[in-house]
Design a protein around this motif. Sequence first.
Motif, PDB file in Angstrom:
ATOM      1  N   PRO A 370       0.822  -1.221   0.000  1.00  0.00           N
ATOM      2  CA  PRO A 370       0.000   0.000   0.000  1.00  0.00           C
ATOM      3  C   PRO A 370       0.849   1.260   0.000  1.00  0.00           C
ATOM      4  N   PRO A 371       0.285   2.380  -0.428  1.00  0.00           N
ATOM      5  CA  PRO A 371       1.011   3.656  -0.376  1.00  0.00           C
ATOM      6  C   PRO A 371       1.418   3.984   1.063  1.00  0.00           C
ATOM      7  N   PRO A 372       2.552   4.653   1.248  1.00  0.00           N
ATOM      8  CA  PRO A 372       3.019   4.957   2.614  1.00  0.00           C
ATOM      9  C   PRO A 372       1.994   5.734   3.439  1.00  0.00           C
ATOM     10  N   GLU A 373       1.194   6.593   2.772  1.00  0.00           N
ATOM     11  CA  GLU A 373       0.221   7.401   3.511  1.00  0.00           C
ATOM     12  C   GLU A 373      -0.837   6.544   4.205  1.00  0.00           C
ATOM     13  N   LEU A 374      -1.036   5.312   3.701  1.00  0.00           N
ATOM     14  CA  LEU A 374      -2.055   4.440   4.278  1.00  0.00           C
ATOM     15  C   LEU A 374      -1.521   3.564   5.407  1.00  0.00           C
ATOM     16  N   ALA A 375      -0.223   3.584   5.626  1.00  0.00           N
ATOM     17  CA  ALA A 375       0.347   2.730   6.664  1.00  0.00           C
ATOM     18  C   ALA A 375      -0.261   3.079   8.010  1.00  0.00           C
ATOM     19  N   GLY A 376      -0.918   2.110   8.626  1.00  0.00           N
ATOM     20  CA  GLY A 376      -1.544   2.340   9.919  1.00  0.00           C
ATOM     21  C   GLY A 376      -2.903   2.991   9.863  1.00  0.00           C
ATOM     22  N   HIS A 377      -3.394   3.337   8.670  1.00  0.00           N
ATOM     23  CA  HIS A 377      -4.696   3.992   8.560  1.00  0.00           C
ATOM     24  C   HIS A 377      -5.810   2.954   8.697  1.00  0.00           C
ATOM     25  N   HIS A 378      -6.851   3.301   9.441  1.00  0.00           N
ATOM     26  CA  HIS A 378      -7.888   2.309   9.725  1.00  0.00           C
ATOM     27  C   HIS A 378      -8.612   1.843   8.469  1.00  0.00           C
ATOM     28  N   ARG A 379      -8.707   2.706   7.461  1.00  0.00           N
ATOM     29  CA  ARG A 379      -9.445   2.308   6.250  1.00  0.00           C
ATOM     30  C   ARG A 379      -8.718   1.198   5.487  1.00  0.00           C
ATOM     31  N   ARG A 406      -9.367  -0.444  16.319  1.00  0.00           N
ATOM     32  CA  ARG A 406      -8.452   0.228  17.257  1.00  0.00           C
ATOM     33  C   ARG A 406      -7.975   1.566  16.718  1.00  0.00           C
ATOM     34  N   ARG A 407      -7.930   1.704  15.414  1.00  0.00           N
ATOM     35  CA  ARG A 407      -7.306   2.882  14.813  1.00  0.00           C
ATOM     36  C   ARG A 407      -8.280   3.997  14.450  1.00  0.00           C
ATOM     37  N   THR A 408      -9.583   3.740  14.382  1.00  0.00           N
ATOM     38  CA  THR A 408     -10.516   4.786  14.005  1.00  0.00           C
ATOM     39  C   THR A 408     -10.927   5.620  15.215  1.00  0.00           C
ATOM     40  N   ALA A 409     -11.127   6.924  14.987  1.00  0.00           N
ATOM     41  CA  ALA A 409     -11.600   7.818  16.045  1.00  0.00           C
ATOM     42  C   ALA A 409     -13.111   8.035  15.954  1.00  0.00           C
ATOM     43  N   SER A 410     -13.758   7.393  14.981  1.00  0.00           N
ATOM     44  CA  SER A 410     -15.217   7.478  14.837  1.00  0.00           C
ATOM     45  C   SER A 410     -15.849   6.361  15.658  1.00  0.00           C
ATOM     46  N   LEU A 411     -16.655   6.721  16.638  1.00  0.00           N
ATOM     47  CA  LEU A 411     -17.264   5.708  17.503  1.00  0.00           C
ATOM     48  C   LEU A 411     -18.217   4.783  16.745  1.00  0.00           C
ATOM     49  N   PRO A 412     -19.065   5.282  15.830  1.00  0.00           N
ATOM     50  CA  PRO A 412     -19.914   4.353  15.072  1.00  0.00           C
ATOM     51  C   PRO A 412     -19.103   3.380  14.220  1.00  0.00           C
ATOM     52  N   GLU A 413     -18.056   3.858  13.596  1.00  0.00           N
ATOM     53  CA  GLU A 413     -17.215   2.960  12.804  1.00  0.00           C
ATOM     54  C   GLU A 413     -16.528   1.928  13.698  1.00  0.00           C
ATOM     55  N   ARG A 414     -16.034   2.383  14.849  1.00  0.00           N
ATOM     56  CA  ARG A 414     -15.374   1.447  15.766  1.00  0.00           C
ATOM     57  C   ARG A 414     -16.337   0.351  16.206  1.00  0.00           C
ATOM     58  N   HIS A 415     -17.564   0.747  16.528  1.00  0.00           N
ATOM     59  CA  HIS A 415     -18.575  -0.229  16.954  1.00  0.00           C
ATOM     60  C   HIS A 415     -18.871  -1.214  15.825  1.00  0.00           C
ATOM     61  N   HIS A 416     -19.040  -0.687  14.610  1.00  0.00           N
ATOM     62  CA  HIS A 416     -19.351  -1.539  13.460  1.00  0.00           C
ATOM     63  C   HIS A 416     -18.216  -2.531  13.187  1.00  0.00           C
ATOM     64  N   LEU A 417     -16.986  -2.059  13.202  1.00  0.00           N
ATOM     65  CA  LEU A 417     -15.846  -2.928  12.920  1.00  0.00           C
ATOM     66  C   LEU A 417     -15.669  -3.986  14.013  1.00  0.00           C
ATOM     67  N   SER A 418     -15.895  -3.585  15.247  1.00  0.00           N
ATOM     68  CA  SER A 418     -15.809  -4.546  16.348  1.00  0.00           C
ATOM     69  C   SER A 418     -16.878  -5.619  16.234  1.00  0.00           C
TER      70      SER A 418
END
Length: 429
Positions: A370-379, A406-418
């Motif tokens: 992946p591109p370096p900008e995406l390293a560690g990005h939740h998406r 673990r990496r997203t700061a959006s609570l709805p996204e975090r809940h959905h991914l969990s």
Amino acid sequence: MTTHEPADPADLADAVDDLLRTLAPQVVGVLTRRYGDFAAAEDAVQEAMLAAATQWPKEGLPDNPRGWLVQVANRRMTEQVRSEQARRRREELVAAREPGDRRSAPGADAVFEGTGEEGAQDDTLALLFLCCHPALSPASAIALTLRSVGGLTTGEIARAFLVPEATMGQRISRAKRGIKASGGTFRMPDAAEFPARLDAVLHVLYLIFNEGYASSTGAELRRVELSREAIRLTRAVHALLPDDAEVAGLLALMLLTEARGPARTGPDGEVVPLAEQDRARWDAAAIAEGVALITAALPRGPVGPYQVQAAIAAVHDEVPSADETDWPQILALYGVLARISDNPLITLNRAVATAMVDGPAAGLALLADPPPELAGHHRLFAVRAHLHELAGEREAAIADYRAAARRTASLPERHHLSLCAARLADSAS
């Protein structure tokens, strides 16, 4: 100035935040036009907003919130001007200059009460073009405009650019100094000046809309006030430049994307993925307007990235069910988009389209490096998790869903991914 009866402070706080974000660029415009100093006006309005955020939830909204902000910010600007005049007088005395040489700052003796023609004018569009002054680099202009017009925090802007917050703070400060040094005036640019600023203006509106459509932080999936303001401003730019195909493409993209908004969350605010959404809840009028705009814009050319993204959105929106989506056409459009404006998020979307056409292994192969900008990005982790799940690779999918959560700061996204990770883990037991 009277205020409405205070509501429950906890309930009022969110409404105050939304209102301040809408009013801030208008008040910055009023002060900039009056004093001719954008950086000082922006600082004064930030102080007024802080006072409002503290007082309004406790005391209730003023009858005229915009006028209240203008008064408080104007008072701060007046104090700054008087302080500056006093400093100049001291310097002049030291230099033994003649009194007639002194100059006072514009508007120093005026006290604006937020009434009359100046108070009623919405200066947001002029402020948008001022922040996108050609003296600034595109990245600086976009960051400054997101802060001053979009009302985004430095952290939110940093996440949109995939850079550290400290880096973004320095960039915004440099941009403010650049505006002052350039001698830019607060006015709508002439027709000949539009081309030098238009790319930055459109990029800013695109990012403001994206933050409204999918908030990067907080308890809500959407920040409707941001996406609506982005659409409103894009309509205004389209009215100024009705023959510009990319302006029309951006407006079409916003309408076609925002049309799905009501179906993106369930009864309890939970995330509903595109394939599972109730398309009867989509806004048919917005879809029709968006399709008409992009259909008219594409033949005019040249084709730009917003037109291509709008075309992709139209392919999604025009079919009655997810099963009927024309993925080969979407993949072809992403190929065009990658050639004219590749970026890390396009890479992610293209990987999904590739997986839907050629299988999940092909999509995962695109993300192997992946591109370096995406390293560690939740998406990145979220897309990989989805593709691993399609491939039947349960353990890999669980690991990536958890990493994304673990990496997203959006609570709805975090809940959905969990929940996605928990669902797969339960199915294995």
